[in-house]
Scaffold this motif. Structure first.
Motif, mmCIF file in Angstrom:
data_model
loop_
_atom_site.group_PDB
_atom_site.id
_atom_site.type_symbol
_atom_site.label_atom_id
_atom_site.label_comp_id
_atom_site.label_asym_id
_atom_site.label_seq_id
_atom_site.Cartn_x
_atom_site.Cartn_y
_atom_site.Cartn_z
ATOM 1 N N SER A 21 0.848 -1.184 0.000
ATOM 2 C CA SER A 21 0.000 0.000 0.000
ATOM 3 C C SER A 21 0.885 1.235 0.000
ATOM 4 O O SER A 21 2.045 1.190 0.402
ATOM 5 C CB SER A 21 -0.884 -0.012 1.251
ATOM 6 O OG SER A 21 -1.613 1.184 1.358
ATOM 7 N N ILE A 22 0.332 2.341 -0.424
ATOM 8 C CA ILE A 22 1.090 3.588 -0.493
ATOM 9 C C ILE A 22 1.577 4.040 0.886
ATOM 10 O O ILE A 22 2.521 4.801 0.995
ATOM 11 C CB ILE A 22 0.270 4.686 -1.220
ATOM 12 C CG1 ILE A 22 1.199 5.723 -1.825
ATOM 13 C CG2 ILE A 22 -0.788 5.281 -0.297
ATOM 14 C CD1 ILE A 22 0.565 6.539 -2.919
ATOM 15 N N ASP A 23 0.947 3.502 1.957
ATOM 16 C CA ASP A 23 1.413 3.840 3.308
ATOM 17 C C ASP A 23 2.504 2.898 3.800
ATOM 18 O O ASP A 23 2.971 3.016 4.931
ATOM 19 C CB ASP A 23 0.250 3.897 4.296
ATOM 20 C CG ASP A 23 -0.369 2.536 4.588
ATOM 21 O OD1 ASP A 23 0.133 1.496 4.087
ATOM 22 O OD2 ASP A 23 -1.366 2.503 5.331
ATOM 23 N N GLY A 24 2.906 1.921 2.962
ATOM 24 C CA GLY A 24 3.977 1.003 3.313
ATOM 25 C C GLY A 24 3.521 -0.320 3.878
ATOM 26 O O GLY A 24 4.329 -1.217 4.096
ATOM 27 N N SER A 25 2.227 -0.488 4.106
ATOM 28 C CA SER A 25 1.716 -1.750 4.644
ATOM 29 C C SER A 25 1.385 -2.719 3.500
ATOM 30 O O SER A 25 1.143 -2.296 2.376
ATOM 31 C CB SER A 25 0.473 -1.493 5.500
ATOM 32 O OG SER A 25 -0.561 -0.927 4.715
ATOM 33 N N GLU A 67 -9.825 13.839 -11.583
ATOM 34 C CA GLU A 67 -10.670 12.717 -11.154
ATOM 35 C C GLU A 67 -10.643 12.571 -9.637
ATOM 36 O O GLU A 67 -11.687 12.430 -8.990
ATOM 37 C CB GLU A 67 -10.180 11.427 -11.809
ATOM 38 C CG GLU A 67 -11.035 10.204 -11.536
ATOM 39 C CD GLU A 67 -12.096 10.001 -12.591
ATOM 40 O OE1 GLU A 67 -13.103 10.733 -12.580
ATOM 41 O OE2 GLU A 67 -11.908 9.118 -13.418
ATOM 42 N N VAL A 68 -9.444 12.595 -9.062
ATOM 43 C CA VAL A 68 -9.297 12.436 -7.611
ATOM 44 C C VAL A 68 -9.951 13.605 -6.878
ATOM 45 O O VAL A 68 -10.697 13.407 -5.916
ATOM 46 C CB VAL A 68 -7.804 12.287 -7.245
ATOM 47 C CG1 VAL A 68 -7.578 12.463 -5.749
ATOM 48 C CG2 VAL A 68 -7.287 10.930 -7.712
ATOM 49 N N ALA A 69 -9.707 14.829 -7.327
ATOM 50 C CA ALA A 69 -10.299 16.002 -6.674
ATOM 51 C C ALA A 69 -11.821 15.971 -6.753
ATOM 52 O O ALA A 69 -12.507 16.249 -5.759
ATOM 53 C CB ALA A 69 -9.756 17.282 -7.307
ATOM 54 N N PRO A 112 5.683 13.508 -4.886
ATOM 55 C CA PRO A 112 5.375 12.086 -4.951
ATOM 56 C C PRO A 112 3.873 11.821 -4.888
ATOM 57 O O PRO A 112 3.119 12.606 -4.310
ATOM 58 C CB PRO A 112 6.074 11.523 -3.709
ATOM 59 C CG PRO A 112 5.968 12.636 -2.703
ATOM 60 C CD PRO A 112 6.091 13.911 -3.513
ATOM 61 N N PRO A 113 3.437 10.710 -5.461
ATOM 62 C CA PRO A 113 2.014 10.393 -5.445
ATOM 63 C C PRO A 113 1.453 10.214 -4.035
ATOM 64 O O PRO A 113 0.294 10.542 -3.788
ATOM 65 C CB PRO A 113 1.897 9.112 -6.268
ATOM 66 C CG PRO A 113 3.277 8.619 -6.479
ATOM 67 C CD PRO A 113 4.215 9.747 -6.230
ATOM 68 N N SER A 114 2.252 9.727 -3.104
ATOM 69 C CA SER A 114 1.763 9.552 -1.728
ATOM 70 C C SER A 114 1.333 10.892 -1.135
ATOM 71 O O SER A 114 0.290 10.976 -0.475
ATOM 72 C CB SER A 114 2.827 8.888 -0.853
ATOM 73 O OG SER A 114 4.003 9.674 -0.827
ATOM 74 N N GLN A 115 2.109 11.940 -1.373
ATOM 75 C CA GLN A 115 1.757 13.259 -0.846
ATOM 76 C C GLN A 115 0.536 13.816 -1.558
ATOM 77 O O GLN A 115 -0.348 14.391 -0.933
ATOM 78 C CB GLN A 115 2.941 14.218 -0.982
ATOM 79 C CG GLN A 115 2.702 15.544 -0.282
ATOM 80 C CD GLN A 115 2.533 15.368 1.212
ATOM 81 O OE1 GLN A 115 3.385 14.790 1.866
ATOM 82 N NE2 GLN A 115 1.437 15.852 1.758
ATOM 83 N N TRP A 116 0.456 13.636 -2.869
ATOM 84 C CA TRP A 116 -0.703 14.094 -3.642
ATOM 85 C C TRP A 116 -1.986 13.482 -3.094
ATOM 86 O O TRP A 116 -2.958 14.198 -2.807
ATOM 87 C CB TRP A 116 -0.500 13.734 -5.116
ATOM 88 C CG TRP A 116 -1.732 13.771 -5.970
ATOM 89 C CD1 TRP A 116 -2.662 14.779 -6.045
ATOM 90 C CD2 TRP A 116 -2.178 12.757 -6.867
ATOM 91 N NE1 TRP A 116 -3.651 14.453 -6.959
ATOM 92 C CE2 TRP A 116 -3.367 13.216 -7.462
ATOM 93 C CE3 TRP A 116 -1.681 11.518 -7.238
ATOM 94 C CZ2 TRP A 116 -4.069 12.451 -8.399
ATOM 95 C CZ3 TRP A 116 -2.377 10.779 -8.173
ATOM 96 C CH2 TRP A 116 -3.559 11.242 -8.733
ATOM 97 N N LEU A 117 -2.017 12.176 -2.948
ATOM 98 C CA LEU A 117 -3.244 11.513 -2.491
ATOM 99 C C LEU A 117 -3.556 11.841 -1.035
ATOM 100 O O LEU A 117 -4.727 11.981 -0.667
ATOM 101 C CB LEU A 117 -3.158 10.011 -2.732
ATOM 102 C CG LEU A 117 -3.137 9.635 -4.218
ATOM 103 C CD1 LEU A 117 -2.875 8.140 -4.395
ATOM 104 C CD2 LEU A 117 -4.415 10.045 -4.918
ATOM 105 N N ALA A 118 -2.536 12.022 -0.203
ATOM 106 C CA ALA A 118 -2.765 12.447 1.180
ATOM 107 C C ALA A 118 -3.355 13.856 1.209
ATOM 108 O O ALA A 118 -4.313 14.124 1.949
ATOM 109 C CB ALA A 118 -1.468 12.393 1.977
ATOM 110 N N ASP A 119 -2.811 14.756 0.400
ATOM 111 C CA ASP A 119 -3.319 16.127 0.338
ATOM 112 C C ASP A 119 -4.772 16.169 -0.138
ATOM 113 O O ASP A 119 -5.528 17.055 0.262
ATOM 114 C CB ASP A 119 -2.461 16.989 -0.591
ATOM 115 C CG ASP A 119 -1.081 17.291 -0.022
ATOM 116 O OD1 ASP A 119 -0.840 17.039 1.180
ATOM 117 O OD2 ASP A 119 -0.227 17.782 -0.808
ATOM 118 N N GLU A 120 -5.144 15.239 -0.991
ATOM 119 C CA GLU A 120 -6.519 15.188 -1.520
ATOM 120 C C GLU A 120 -7.477 14.419 -0.606
ATOM 121 O O GLU A 120 -8.660 14.338 -0.895
ATOM 122 C CB GLU A 120 -6.529 14.532 -2.903
ATOM 123 C CG GLU A 120 -5.874 15.361 -3.986
ATOM 124 C CD GLU A 120 -6.681 16.591 -4.390
ATOM 125 O OE1 GLU A 120 -7.878 16.710 -4.025
ATOM 126 O OE2 GLU A 120 -6.109 17.450 -5.069
#
Length: 190
Positions: free
Chosen positions: A55-59, A85-87, A120-128
């Motif tokens: 997972s993007i969180d490392g799990s 799309e995500v927004a 990075p994509p992890s920061q993008w998805l966390a921000d959204e």
């Protein structure tokens, strides 16, 4: 069903933090190219491969087809249509809307490139505040290749029996996604 491995009682078992790419395991045959159009997809009705990886969180994260209907969305951090799309989806959910119960939605971050925008994509998805499970693809984009990805965002819809219902590139408004989920849940399909 989406399965995240439970963490044990010591810190060595805990997630290590955001991950952008990681090795993956794909079980089953790849779907192959999509063909000329989603309506004439040569893979329609074929079993889709199962996925396990990180997972993007490392799990750890695994998905097994055939347990429930599912949708998989492939997202690239640098893709303006993916960003929109995500927004749009997170805004729609924040407004009190929900996707129908009984269908899993899995995200796959693919085509990761540290030299491109919105990394990075992890920061993008966390921000959204993206609320769905996110599996990271390998550096060779093996998941995308196994599902015949043709552009981003790329959607794959899977019947409850684990066979391909529909796949294609492009944005889907949240209301349209909810309608597709209802079709996956319709009696007699898949």
């Amino acid at each position: 069903m989406l399965l995240a491995a439970a963490c044990g009682g010591n810190d060595d078992d805990a997630a290590s933090g955001p991950v952008e790419v990681a090795p993956v395991q794909i079980s089953g045959d790849p779907l192959g190219p999509i063909g000329e159009s989603p309506e004439a997809d040569p893979a329609f009705g074929q079993p889709v491969p199962g996925l396990s990886g990180t997972s993007i969180d490392g799990s750890p994260l695994a998905w097994t087809p055939g347990e429930r209907p599912a949708a998989i969305v492939f997202l690239a951090h640098w893709c303006p249509a993916c960003q929109a799309e995500v927004a749009e989806m997170t805004d729609w959910l924040a407004a009190g809307n929900n996707l129908p119960d009984g269908v899993d939605l899995l995200s796959v971050v693919t085509l990761v490139d540290s030299d491109r925008d919105n990394y990075p994509p992890s920061q993008w998805l966390a921000d959204e505040d993206w609320p769905f499970p996110v599996l990271v693809d390998s550096s060779d984009n093996e998941i995308a290749a196994a599902f015949g990805q043709a552009g981003t965002p790329f959607w794959v819809f899977v019947f409850g029996d684990g066979t391909l219902a529909l796949r294609g590139s492009g944005r889907i408004p949240p209301e349209g996604l909810a309608q597709l989920f209802n079709q996956l849940l319709a009696p007699g399909d898949g």
